[in-house]
Design an enzyme around this catalytic site. Structure first.
Site, PDB file in Angstrom:
ATOM      1  N   HIS A 188       0.829  -1.213   0.000  1.00  0.00           N
ATOM      2  CA  HIS A 188       0.000   0.000   0.000  1.00  0.00           C
ATOM      3  C   HIS A 188       0.860   1.259   0.000  1.00  0.00           C
ATOM      4  O   HIS A 188       0.960   1.964   0.996  1.00  0.00           O
ATOM      5  CB  HIS A 188      -0.961  -0.017   1.199  1.00  0.00           C
ATOM      6  CG  HIS A 188      -2.075  -1.000   1.040  1.00  0.00           C
ATOM      7  ND1 HIS A 188      -2.114  -2.202   1.709  1.00  0.00           N
ATOM      8  CD2 HIS A 188      -3.186  -0.968   0.259  1.00  0.00           C
ATOM      9  CE1 HIS A 188      -3.205  -2.861   1.358  1.00  0.00           C
ATOM     10  NE2 HIS A 188      -3.879  -2.146   0.477  1.00  0.00           N
ATOM     11  N   ASN A 189       1.469   1.511  -1.134  1.00  0.00           N
ATOM     12  CA  ASN A 189       2.334   2.684  -1.282  1.00  0.00           C
ATOM     13  C   ASN A 189       1.927   3.462  -2.544  1.00  0.00           C
ATOM     14  O   ASN A 189       0.914   3.117  -3.183  1.00  0.00           O
ATOM     15  CB  ASN A 189       3.798   2.237  -1.336  1.00  0.00           C
ATOM     16  CG  ASN A 189       4.018   1.156  -2.381  1.00  0.00           C
ATOM     17  OD1 ASN A 189       3.478   1.251  -3.483  1.00  0.00           O
ATOM     18  ND2 ASN A 189       4.773   0.124  -2.039  1.00  0.00           N
ATOM     19  N   VAL A 191       3.124   3.548  -5.473  1.00  0.00           N
ATOM     20  CA  VAL A 191       3.149   2.812  -6.749  1.00  0.00           C
ATOM     21  C   VAL A 191       1.820   2.073  -6.941  1.00  0.00           C
ATOM     22  O   VAL A 191       1.285   2.029  -8.053  1.00  0.00           O
ATOM     23  CB  VAL A 191       4.342   1.823  -6.804  1.00  0.00           C
ATOM     24  CG1 VAL A 191       4.454   1.198  -8.185  1.00  0.00           C
ATOM     25  CG2 VAL A 191       5.638   2.531  -6.445  1.00  0.00           C
ATOM     26  N   HIS A 192       1.276   1.533  -5.856  1.00  0.00           N
ATOM     27  CA  HIS A 192      -0.057   0.902  -5.944  1.00  0.00           C
ATOM     28  C   HIS A 192      -1.089   1.957  -6.366  1.00  0.00           C
ATOM     29  O   HIS A 192      -1.925   1.705  -7.236  1.00  0.00           O
ATOM     30  CB  HIS A 192      -0.447   0.284  -4.595  1.00  0.00           C
ATOM     31  CG  HIS A 192      -1.905  -0.072  -4.475  1.00  0.00           C
ATOM     32  ND1 HIS A 192      -2.513  -1.003  -5.291  1.00  0.00           N
ATOM     33  CD2 HIS A 192      -2.888   0.421  -3.662  1.00  0.00           C
ATOM     34  CE1 HIS A 192      -3.805  -1.093  -4.973  1.00  0.00           C
ATOM     35  NE2 HIS A 192      -4.054  -0.236  -3.983  1.00  0.00           N
ATOM     36  N   ASP A 229      -5.953   5.143  -1.142  1.00  0.00           N
ATOM     37  CA  ASP A 229      -5.287   4.476  -0.007  1.00  0.00           C
ATOM     38  C   ASP A 229      -4.358   5.436   0.731  1.00  0.00           C
ATOM     39  O   ASP A 229      -3.382   5.006   1.369  1.00  0.00           O
ATOM     40  CB  ASP A 229      -4.467   3.259  -0.492  1.00  0.00           C
ATOM     41  CG  ASP A 229      -5.308   1.993  -0.586  1.00  0.00           C
ATOM     42  OD1 ASP A 229      -6.273   1.878   0.191  1.00  0.00           O
ATOM     43  OD2 ASP A 229      -4.997   1.137  -1.431  1.00  0.00           O
ATOM     44  N   ASP A 338      -8.901  -1.259  -8.145  1.00  0.00           N
ATOM     45  CA  ASP A 338      -8.193  -1.505  -6.882  1.00  0.00           C
ATOM     46  C   ASP A 338      -7.732  -2.957  -6.741  1.00  0.00           C
ATOM     47  O   ASP A 338      -6.705  -3.224  -6.133  1.00  0.00           O
ATOM     48  CB  ASP A 338      -9.117  -1.126  -5.711  1.00  0.00           C
ATOM     49  CG  ASP A 338      -8.369  -1.058  -4.390  1.00  0.00           C
ATOM     50  OD1 ASP A 338      -7.137  -0.854  -4.414  1.00  0.00           O
ATOM     51  OD2 ASP A 338      -9.015  -1.196  -3.335  1.00  0.00           O
ATOM     52  N   GLN A 389      -3.501 -16.156  -3.036  1.00  0.00           N
ATOM     53  CA  GLN A 389      -3.945 -15.667  -4.341  1.00  0.00           C
ATOM     54  C   GLN A 389      -5.097 -16.489  -4.903  1.00  0.00           C
ATOM     55  O   GLN A 389      -6.048 -15.944  -5.458  1.00  0.00           O
ATOM     56  CB  GLN A 389      -2.762 -15.663  -5.327  1.00  0.00           C
ATOM     57  CG  GLN A 389      -1.804 -14.525  -5.105  1.00  0.00           C
ATOM     58  CD  GLN A 389      -2.479 -13.164  -5.159  1.00  0.00           C
ATOM     59  OE1 GLN A 389      -3.190 -12.839  -6.109  1.00  0.00           O
ATOM     60  NE2 GLN A 389      -2.296 -12.366  -4.134  1.00  0.00           N
TER      61      GLN A 389
HETATM   62 ZN   LIG Z   1      -5.879   0.037  -2.901  1.00  0.00          ZN
END
Ligand SMILES: [Zn+2]
Length: 465
Positions: A188-189, A191-192, A229, A338, A389
């Site tokens: 969650h940075n 780049v995301h 985010d 997302d 996943q």
């Molecule tokens: Zn997100």
């Protein structure tokens, strides 16, 4: 020495102005205002290097989220952040003078400065491709993918002119957004956020949306994607609740993170004065709609959105000339953007899977260290990337993208479903191989003891045959 003194004075002045503006933010409920200001205060103090005062009411755990995922080399003092903001601000002034009067047939010229390489420019020309490599773009832009990509998209849609946005304020706003994502978080940075913004752009370009969305829809769609985010602490809502974090109290244990992302985005919008020239009513309306979009990314409410989407599709009653319906489709588009990682090509998808699992496991490690109940998905002792996943794809991603494909039956949707299927196959094969090798390993461990004793025994099932 003179330069150092001037810099110090400029920094002190900026901090004072910033503090004044933060103080001017007002919210509906007095309690919320008090809590929110206290929260901002904590953030500001922790940024300038003071020990945060509030440690929550939990008797045995306090976690400083700003250092939660930090590695020693990644730690950056706040003064550096402010200097960087200021430098970025000045660099933009320089480049805007440089590009002043540039011909309209070179739209990229408005947003490019000396940091851009030729490769980054080429990548931006293909920003609508589903296989856009955001990791590469982030490296080519020196870690500024969110600022540069979002600025480019605003420019592409002509939003700067349409909403008469001040380009310096816009640039500053985007830098603040990027800086308020935690670079220490594996997943969650910023780049995301850039990746979600790029995916959102792909969906906004889909025929049904491109033909009907208004400029305001486009602006809010991109803004929501870039901020959805904001200031994410790298842990999930249950963690905040069980550690009595003040954000959980502030938002009454409901969509805690999403409310925080929204309010943080509103805080930065007001601090930057980006929309201050618009009528108050329009501005407040945009802030509300922004919140409604960001809140839709709360994964725990996925079934509510999905069943409403299904009902509309079954009835065939979605009418995108209706503002409410357009907003609902924007919510669904943002939800898809997302969680679209499993629908990307394997090379990109795999990297995202590993990053999100690293963040989950990090939370699990903290929970174990502090004798808290370890969140099932965060337990590295009983999970693997492949397992997580496979479950995520089957129960969360696939149901959403099946409905999105019904709504927007296009080449992009077919491509996404095809990647989803291939990636699922990839993780299944990976899991099978892993299980086979671990059972071989345990077999080999037993072999020395059992080999001699069993060597003359017939295999099971062949007895009596
Ligand atoms: Zn997100």
């Amino acid at each position: 020495m003179g330069i150092v003194l001037i810099w110090s004075l400029v920094l002190i002045l900026m901090r004072w102005i910033s503090h004044k503006r933060r103080g001017a933010i007002s919210y509906d409920s007095e309690d919320q205002t008090a809590l929110y200001i206290r929260m901002l205060d904590v953030r500001v103090r922790s940024q300038v290097g003071f020990e945060p005062e509030r440690r929550g009411s939990h008797p045995y755990l306090y976690v400083d989220f700003r250092t939660l995922h930090s590695r020693p080399e990644a730690a950056r003092p706040v003064s550096a952040r402010n200097v960087r903001r200021l430098l970025s601000f000045q660099r933009y002034l320089h480049s805007s003078r440089f590009f002043h009067g540039i011909p309209a047939n070179n739209p990229l010229g408005y947003i490019l400065d000396d940091d851009f390489t030729g490769q980054a420019k080429l990548m931006l020309q293909k920003v609508g491709n589903w296989n856009f490599d955001i990791f590469l773009f982030d490296r080519l832009t020196n870690g500024n993918s969110l600022v540069n990509l979002t600025f480019h998209l605003f420019n592409t849609y002509g939003l700067i002119e349409l909403f008469q946005l001040d380009m310096v304020k816009l640039r500053r706003f985007l830098v603040m957004i990027q800086e308020d994502y935690h670079c220490q978080n594996p997943y969650h940075n910023a780049v995301h956020a850039a990746d979600v913004t790029q995916a959102m752009y792909c969906y906004l370009q889909e025929p049904k949306l491109a033909e009907t969305l208004t400029s305001c829809d486009l602006l809010l769609g991109l803004l929501a994607a870039a901020t959805h985010d904001l200031d994410h602490p790298g842990v999930n809502q249950p963690f905040l609740i069980k550690t009595d974090h003040y954000l959980a109290a502030l938002y009454k244990n409901s969509s805690v993170l999403e409310n925080h992302h929204w309010k943080s985005a509103v805080g930065l919008l007001r601090e930057s004065d980006l929309l201050s020239h618009l009528p108050t009513e329009d501005r407040l309306n945009m802030e509300e709609r922004l919140g409604s979009l960001i809140l839709a990314t709360d994964i725990s409410r996925q079934n509510d959105y999905l069943s409403e989407f299904r009902t509309h599709l079954d009835k065939g009653d979605l009418c995108l000339t209706n503002g409410g319906h357009r907003h609902f489709i924007l919510q669904m588009a943002l939800k898809c953007a997302d969680i679209c990682n499993p629908c990307r090509p394997w090379k990109l998808s795999k990297q995202w899977s590993e990053k999100v699992t690293e963040e989950f496991f990090h939370q699990g490690d903290i929970e174990r260290k502090h004798n808290l109940e370890v969140t099932p998905l965060c337990d590295r002792q009983s999970n693997s990337v492949a397992n997580i996943q496979i479950g995520f794809m089957a129960y969360v991603v696939e149901p959403l993208f099946v409905e999105w494909s019904r709504f927007s039956d296009t080449r992009l949707s077919q491509t996404m479903m095809s990647h989803l299927s291939l990636n699922k196959q990839g993780w299944n094969e990976g899991r099978d191989k892993q299980e086979a090798s671990s059972s071989r390993a345990s077999e080999e461990q037993r072999t020395p003891a059992t080999k001699d004793s069993n060597s003359k025994v017939l295999p099971q099932g062949s007895k009596g045959s």
